[in-house]
Design a protein around this motif. Structure first.
Motif, short mmCIF file in Angstrom:
data_model
loop_
_atom_site.label_atom_id
_atom_site.label_comp_id
_atom_site.label_asym_id
_atom_site.label_seq_id
_atom_site.Cartn_x
_atom_site.Cartn_y
_atom_site.Cartn_z
N GLY A 1 -33.45 28.23 -82.95
CA GLY A 1 -33.75 29.65 -83.18
C GLY A 1 -35.24 29.95 -83.23
N ALA A 2 -36.10 28.90 -83.16
CA ALA A 2 -37.54 29.15 -83.25
C ALA A 2 -38.07 29.73 -81.93
N ASP A 3 -38.94 30.72 -82.04
CA ASP A 3 -39.59 31.30 -80.87
C ASP A 3 -40.91 30.60 -80.59
N VAL A 4 -41.51 30.06 -81.66
CA VAL A 4 -42.85 29.48 -81.53
C VAL A 4 -42.91 28.18 -82.33
N PHE A 5 -43.57 27.16 -81.77
CA PHE A 5 -43.87 25.93 -82.51
C PHE A 5 -45.37 25.71 -82.46
N ILE A 6 -45.99 25.64 -83.61
CA ILE A 6 -47.45 25.44 -83.67
C ILE A 6 -47.72 24.11 -84.36
N ALA A 7 -48.21 23.13 -83.61
CA ALA A 7 -48.43 21.79 -84.16
C ALA A 7 -49.89 21.66 -84.57
N VAL A 8 -50.13 21.84 -85.86
CA VAL A 8 -51.50 21.73 -86.36
C VAL A 8 -51.70 20.37 -87.04
N ALA A 9 -50.60 19.71 -87.38
CA ALA A 9 -50.71 18.46 -88.15
C ALA A 9 -51.52 17.41 -87.40
N ALA A 10 -52.26 16.63 -88.18
CA ALA A 10 -52.95 15.46 -87.63
C ALA A 10 -52.00 14.28 -87.81
N VAL A 11 -51.09 14.15 -86.85
CA VAL A 11 -50.04 13.12 -86.96
C VAL A 11 -50.65 11.76 -86.63
N ALA A 12 -50.34 10.76 -87.45
CA ALA A 12 -50.86 9.41 -87.16
C ALA A 12 -50.26 8.92 -85.84
N ASP A 13 -51.10 8.40 -84.99
CA ASP A 13 -50.60 7.92 -83.69
C ASP A 13 -49.77 6.64 -83.84
N TYR A 14 -50.08 5.86 -84.88
CA TYR A 14 -49.37 4.59 -85.09
C TYR A 14 -48.88 4.47 -86.53
N ARG A 15 -47.85 3.69 -86.72
CA ARG A 15 -47.37 3.37 -88.08
C ARG A 15 -47.15 1.86 -88.16
N PRO A 16 -47.16 1.30 -89.37
CA PRO A 16 -46.89 -0.13 -89.50
C PRO A 16 -45.50 -0.46 -88.95
N ALA A 17 -45.40 -1.57 -88.24
CA ALA A 17 -44.10 -1.94 -87.66
C ALA A 17 -43.08 -2.15 -88.77
N GLN A 18 -43.55 -2.64 -89.91
CA GLN A 18 -42.66 -2.82 -91.06
C GLN A 18 -43.31 -2.26 -92.32
N THR A 19 -42.48 -1.67 -93.18
CA THR A 19 -42.97 -1.27 -94.49
C THR A 19 -42.45 -2.28 -95.50
N ALA A 20 -43.36 -2.92 -96.24
CA ALA A 20 -42.93 -3.92 -97.22
C ALA A 20 -42.20 -3.23 -98.37
N GLY A 21 -41.13 -3.86 -98.83
CA GLY A 21 -40.36 -3.28 -99.94
C GLY A 21 -41.08 -3.43 -101.27
N HIS A 22 -41.95 -4.43 -101.37
CA HIS A 22 -42.70 -4.66 -102.61
C HIS A 22 -44.19 -4.67 -102.30
N LYS A 23 -44.98 -4.47 -103.34
CA LYS A 23 -46.43 -4.41 -103.18
C LYS A 23 -46.93 -5.75 -102.61
N LEU A 24 -47.71 -5.65 -101.52
CA LEU A 24 -48.22 -6.86 -100.89
C LEU A 24 -49.25 -7.53 -101.80
N LYS A 25 -49.19 -8.84 -101.86
CA LYS A 25 -50.13 -9.58 -102.70
C LYS A 25 -51.31 -10.04 -101.86
N LYS A 26 -52.47 -10.05 -102.49
CA LYS A 26 -53.63 -10.49 -101.71
C LYS A 26 -53.72 -12.01 -101.68
N SER A 27 -54.31 -12.48 -100.55
CA SER A 27 -54.60 -13.91 -100.48
C SER A 27 -56.00 -13.98 -99.88
N GLY A 28 -56.57 -15.13 -99.88
CA GLY A 28 -57.93 -15.24 -99.33
C GLY A 28 -57.97 -15.21 -97.81
N LEU A 29 -56.82 -15.12 -97.17
CA LEU A 29 -56.76 -15.24 -95.71
C LEU A 29 -56.84 -13.88 -95.04
#
Ligand code: C5P
Length: 403
Positions: A274-302
């Motif tokens: 039903g829309a007559d007009v679509f205006i895309a103003v959002a700055a959509v991220a071009d990429y996203r992480p392939a996976q989202t971790a279920g828990h907070k990632l832990k740091k390591s020295g690597l």
């Protein structure tokens, strides 16, 4: 602001008479006078005797830049008749706050003080913003009087519900100055998009890496929100699909909050029918992480690698649909605006695209944009985003096929 007279159009230079009656919300009328002045209105203030007990004439004189009227018997007005002089040439009268008493007197056509006489002698729209204790508002006498005003074509703005100065909670609070100003702006804005449905995206997206981290960008959402507000003022049914921003939803706009590009795409497709007009103003991220971790990632020295996958291009997808609405894109570029913007417009097959240089618009309150369409490039003067948005809406309304 001086160059934008033709852009604002709605309240700039309009003579608005602000009538302030007796109520504690009178202190907010000072902010209202300032807000109206800020959007270009020529504000003249009339205070009732009861209003004068809450706020001083000097406050309003300083804010409006004009003498303040308080009595029917001010002899030095034009013709010695302030109720005629003040109302002459007025584009609107706004009574804010309107006490139960002034509402009663207006309903009965009384003219026993300057403000009521002015309202009776007017030939312009009258807006009334009630402000009173909850029980006074709910009293059948007040409700009768308000119904009479409505039947007489007077526009009632509010009241709001919430905490009251008397300590009670309920209906009777005056609408906030910003909302009252917005109502007048909407009233005077041409209804270029009446009967149309517009879907707008705004803000950044947030692509989660884990429950607390993510990829986002510095889009403030201000331009998209200004566009949505301008569409709503122009009479469109407006749906705003918004990434995470710190902005309130504009008046008259249905806002749907999302975080990721995938959610933004789903919500856009859901509200698109039903829309007559679509205006895309959002700055959509071009990429996203392939996976989202279920828990907070832990740091390591690597070192750590993050695999990214491309996000869908929401605008390109909508524009490619056989039943595509009129699509407007935005492009923020760091260089070569004309070349990049026009190639994006062609690649996504858009009838209209708005381009700006990153340095000119991102995050700030003003913007310098160029509109690109099949007829060429149309630069707009640098202006506050609300005014730029209004011009963009005017431009798209001209290009829009008849509904
Ligand atoms: O990112 P790009 O410069 O191509 O964005 C141009 C237009 O496309 C903007 O209007 C933006 O809102 C839209 N867009 C989109 N979905 C994406 C990327 C961009 O809707 N994934």
């Amino acid at each position: 602001m001086e160059n934008y007279t033709h852009i604002i159009g709605c309240l700039r230079g309009r003579k608005i008479v602000l009538g302030v009656s007796g109520g504690i919300a009178a202190y907010k009328a000072a902010a209202l006078a300032r807000e109206l002045g800020r959007v270009g209105a020529d504000v003249h203030v009339a205070l009732t005797e009861a209003g004068l007990r809450f706020v001083s004439a000097l406050t309003f004189q300083a804010l409006s830049g004009h003498r303040v009227w308080t009595s029917l018997w001010d002899g030095d007005a034009e013709n010695g008749m302030p109720h005629i002089a003040l109302g002459r040439g007025a584009d609107a009268i706004l009574v804010a706050p309107a006490s139960a008493d002034i509402i009663a007197r207006l309903a009965h056509g009384r003219a026993d003080d300057l403000l009521t006489a002015l309202c009776l002698a007017r030939d312009c729209p009258l807006f009334v913003a009630p402000a009173m204790n909850r029980q006074m508002w709910e009293n059948p006498a007040t409700q009768r009087n308000v119904a009479t005003l409505r039947a007489d074509g007077i526009i009632i703005l509010g009241p709001d519900e919430g905490g009251q100065a008397c300590g009670e909670t309920g209906p009777g609070r005056m609408l906030e100055p910003g909302a009252l100003c917005e109502a007048l702006l909407a009233f005077f804005t041409p209804r270029l998009l009446a009967g149309r449905k517009v879907v707008v995206t705004a803000g950044p997206t947030f692509e989660a890496i884990d429950p607390v981290r993510g990829i986002t960008n510095s889009s403030s959402g201000k331009m998209g929100y200004a566009i949505a507000a301008a569409c709503a003022r122009g009479g469109a049914e407006t749906v705003l699909v918004s990434g995470p921003v710190a902005l309130p939803a504009p008046a008259g706009v249905r806002r749907i909050d999302v975080a990721s590009a995938l959610r933004m795409r789903d919500e856009v497709l859901a509200v698109l029918p039903g829309a007559d007009v679509f205006i895309a103003v959002a700055a959509v991220a071009d990429y996203r992480p392939a996976q989202t971790a279920g828990h907070k990632l832990k740091k390591s020295g690597l070192p750590m690698r993050l695999e990214l996958v491309p996000n869908p291009d929401i605008l390109a997808e909508v524009a490619a649909r056989p039943d595509a609405p009129f699509c407007v894109g935005f492009a923020a570029e760091s260089q070569e605006l004309d070349a990049y913007a026009e190639s994006k417009r062609r690649a996504k097959r858009l009838p209209m695209l708005v381009g700006n240089l990153l340095a000119d618009g991102v995050g700030g309150d003003d913007n310098t944009v160029v509109i690109y369409d099949d007829a060429g490039r149309h630069p707009l003067p640098r202006a506050p985003k609300a005014l730029v948005a209004r011009q963009i809406v005017e431009h798209l309304a001209r290009l829009l096929p008849a509904g």
